[in-house]
Design an enzyme around this catalytic site. Structure first.
Site, short mmCIF file in Angstrom:
data_model
loop_
_atom_site.label_atom_id
_atom_site.label_comp_id
_atom_site.label_asym_id
_atom_site.label_seq_id
_atom_site.Cartn_x
_atom_site.Cartn_y
_atom_site.Cartn_z
N GLY A 1 -10.95 -12.47 20.05
CA GLY A 1 -11.01 -12.79 21.47
C GLY A 1 -11.81 -11.79 22.28
O GLY A 1 -12.56 -12.17 23.19
N LYS B 1 -4.54 -26.12 10.48
CA LYS B 1 -5.83 -26.00 11.19
C LYS B 1 -6.71 -27.23 10.94
O LYS B 1 -7.42 -27.69 11.84
CB LYS B 1 -6.54 -24.73 10.73
CG LYS B 1 -5.92 -23.44 11.25
CD LYS B 1 -6.14 -23.29 12.74
CE LYS B 1 -5.76 -21.91 13.23
NZ LYS B 1 -6.03 -21.73 14.66
N PRO C 1 -14.84 -20.18 10.64
CA PRO C 1 -15.37 -18.87 10.26
C PRO C 1 -14.83 -18.43 8.90
O PRO C 1 -13.68 -18.70 8.56
CB PRO C 1 -14.87 -17.93 11.37
CG PRO C 1 -14.29 -18.81 12.43
CD PRO C 1 -13.89 -20.07 11.75
N TYR D 1 -1.00 -22.86 6.43
CA TYR D 1 -1.87 -22.46 7.54
C TYR D 1 -3.15 -23.29 7.55
O TYR D 1 -3.57 -23.82 8.59
CB TYR D 1 -2.18 -20.97 7.39
CG TYR D 1 -3.27 -20.44 8.29
CD1 TYR D 1 -3.13 -20.45 9.67
CD2 TYR D 1 -4.44 -19.92 7.75
CE1 TYR D 1 -4.13 -19.94 10.50
CE2 TYR D 1 -5.43 -19.41 8.57
CZ TYR D 1 -5.27 -19.43 9.94
OH TYR D 1 -6.26 -18.93 10.75
N GLY E 1 -7.04 -10.52 21.55
CA GLY E 1 -7.03 -10.05 20.17
C GLY E 1 -8.41 -9.69 19.65
O GLY E 1 -9.39 -9.59 20.38
N TRP F 1 -3.83 -5.17 -4.92
CA TRP F 1 -3.24 -6.40 -5.46
C TRP F 1 -4.22 -7.13 -6.36
O TRP F 1 -5.43 -7.18 -6.10
CB TRP F 1 -2.83 -7.32 -4.32
CG TRP F 1 -1.50 -6.97 -3.72
CD1 TRP F 1 -0.92 -5.74 -3.65
CD2 TRP F 1 -0.59 -7.88 -3.08
NE1 TRP F 1 0.29 -5.82 -3.02
CE2 TRP F 1 0.53 -7.11 -2.66
CE3 TRP F 1 -0.61 -9.23 -2.82
CZ2 TRP F 1 1.61 -7.68 -1.99
CZ3 TRP F 1 0.46 -9.81 -2.16
CH2 TRP F 1 1.56 -9.04 -1.75
N ARG G 1 -15.03 -12.90 -2.22
CA ARG G 1 -14.91 -13.28 -0.83
C ARG G 1 -16.24 -13.10 -0.11
O ARG G 1 -17.11 -12.35 -0.55
CB ARG G 1 -13.85 -12.43 -0.11
CG ARG G 1 -12.42 -12.65 -0.60
CD ARG G 1 -11.90 -14.00 -0.21
NE ARG G 1 -10.52 -14.22 -0.67
CZ ARG G 1 -10.19 -14.80 -1.81
NH1 ARG G 1 -11.14 -15.19 -2.65
NH2 ARG G 1 -8.91 -14.99 -2.12
N LEU H 1 -13.08 -12.67 8.65
CA LEU H 1 -13.67 -11.81 9.67
C LEU H 1 -13.24 -10.36 9.48
O LEU H 1 -12.18 -10.07 8.94
CB LEU H 1 -13.27 -12.28 11.07
CG LEU H 1 -13.61 -13.72 11.44
CD1 LEU H 1 -13.17 -13.99 12.88
CD2 LEU H 1 -15.09 -14.00 11.28
#
Length: 342
Positions: free
Chosen positions: A35, A169, A192, A165, A32, A231, A238, A195
């Site tokens: 990855g 984690k 992280p 989620y 991905g 939205w 961020r 990303l």
């Protein structure tokens, strides 16, 4: 008189460095977005292509304990796994998180649960191996002080739309730490920030904000639309980290960490969604207006990380500026958009 309970001592945790040129590495999610970047950073460290195994979903259901056990047994034939880098996750943007809270909790919790336990069963720690767990800043409390510091991870409940989620984690981090205490299990845990970069997910139904905005602007420009709809209110902020910088941070954690002390990976800046949209509009060349759908949620109000621990423990700092990273990502989308639309 009853005997006093015995005091259990923590088994020693290996501190031997990873012999990268001879290491056999499994990367879940290795095909991905993140990855691919991690694979490139491992090449720099001398890892041989034949010593990297990427489990595919069609071959291994990582939410299933039996498949996780089979992964450790079969990845390198008779030879053992030395390093497990667990990147795989099921997650999306706000809409996808709202639509799939149960699935996202189960899938992320089950993958970590089985991969860590089966690593223990496979004696990963006893042979000096290491488990690298990639977490998420969705684990932070909704109203964590800015910048987010690792010691604040437990000081409140995460933002509701991505809490399942994030909690899954964070539980993986606790499992790694518990296994360190009881079994001498060696691991690392990095968080992280959001990303972005080439090879990202540009599917509008499940992508995060940057690839979604890039695709939306490019397609609107091609159609000659007079406006795009975004939205929320645009007031949320961020922080974004270029994927290659994140990959180096993960590999640095693999290099030097022997316990899952949580470490933020960020770029030391903050931008409102409104300013982000305006910047992407400018860089993509979209000429229309911006309409804000205020009936949709903003998500967590602010995100900005403290990266002092990463600098201190990993000797790591982000290198790619935000505008440069956006230009590279837009270029990638423009070059591959016909394929990415399929």
């Amino acid at each position: 008189m009853a005997n006093a309970p015995s005091v259990q001592t923590t088994p020693p945790v290996s501190t031997q460095p990873i012999d990268w040129p001879n290491a056999r590495v499994v990367i879940t999610g290795g095909a991905g977005f993140l990855g691919k970047a991690v694979q490139e950073r491992l090449k720099v460290r001398g890892v041989k292509p034949g010593n990297v195994f990427i489990p595919r979903r069609k071959d291994f259901d990582l939410t299933d304990r039996v498949d996780c056990a089979r992964l450790y047994r079969s990845a390198f034939g008779q030879q053992k796994v030395d390093v497990m880098i667990h990147l795989a996750a099921e997650v999306g943007g706000i809409g996808a998180n709202q639509a799939n809270p149960g699935r996202y909790f189960f899938a992320n919790m089950a993958m970590a649960l089985h991969l860590i336990e089966e690593a223990r069963q496979d004696a990963l720690a006893e042979r000096g191996g290491k488990f690298i767990q990639v977490g998420t800043i969705c684990a932070y409390p909704k109203f964590a002080p800015i910048p987010f510091k690792e010691e604040d991870l437990w000081n409140g409940y995460p933002e509701e739309t991505n809490a399942p989620y994030g909690v899954a984690k964070k539980a993986a981090w606790q499992m790694l730490d518990a296994y360190r205490l009881q079994y001498g299990f060696r691991g690392a845990f990095v968080l992280p920030v959001n990303l972005y970069g080439p090879h990202d997910n540009f599917d509008l139904k499940s992508s995060h904000v940057i690839p979604a905005l890039i695709r939306k602007c490019v397609e609107a420009q091609q159609r000659g639309d007079k406006e795009i709809v975004c939205w929320g209110t645009g007031s949320a902020s961020r922080e974004f980290l270029y994927v290659e910088d994140a990959a180096e941070g993960i590999c640095r954690a693999a290099d030097v960490m022997n316990d899952p002390d949580p470490i933020n990976l960020g770029a030391c800046f903050e931008i409102t969604i409104k300013d982000l949209v305006e910047l992407i509009v400018k860089l993509t060349g979209f000429k229309g207006g911006i309409v804000w759908d205020k009936t949709k949620p903003d998500g967590q109000p602010r995100r900005k990380l403290s990266v002092e621990k990463a600098e201190k423990l990993l000797g790591w700092k982000s290198q790619v500026t935000f505008e440069e990273g956006l230009k590279r990502t837009i270029d990638y989308y423009n070059q591959h958009r016909d394929t990415l639309r399929e």
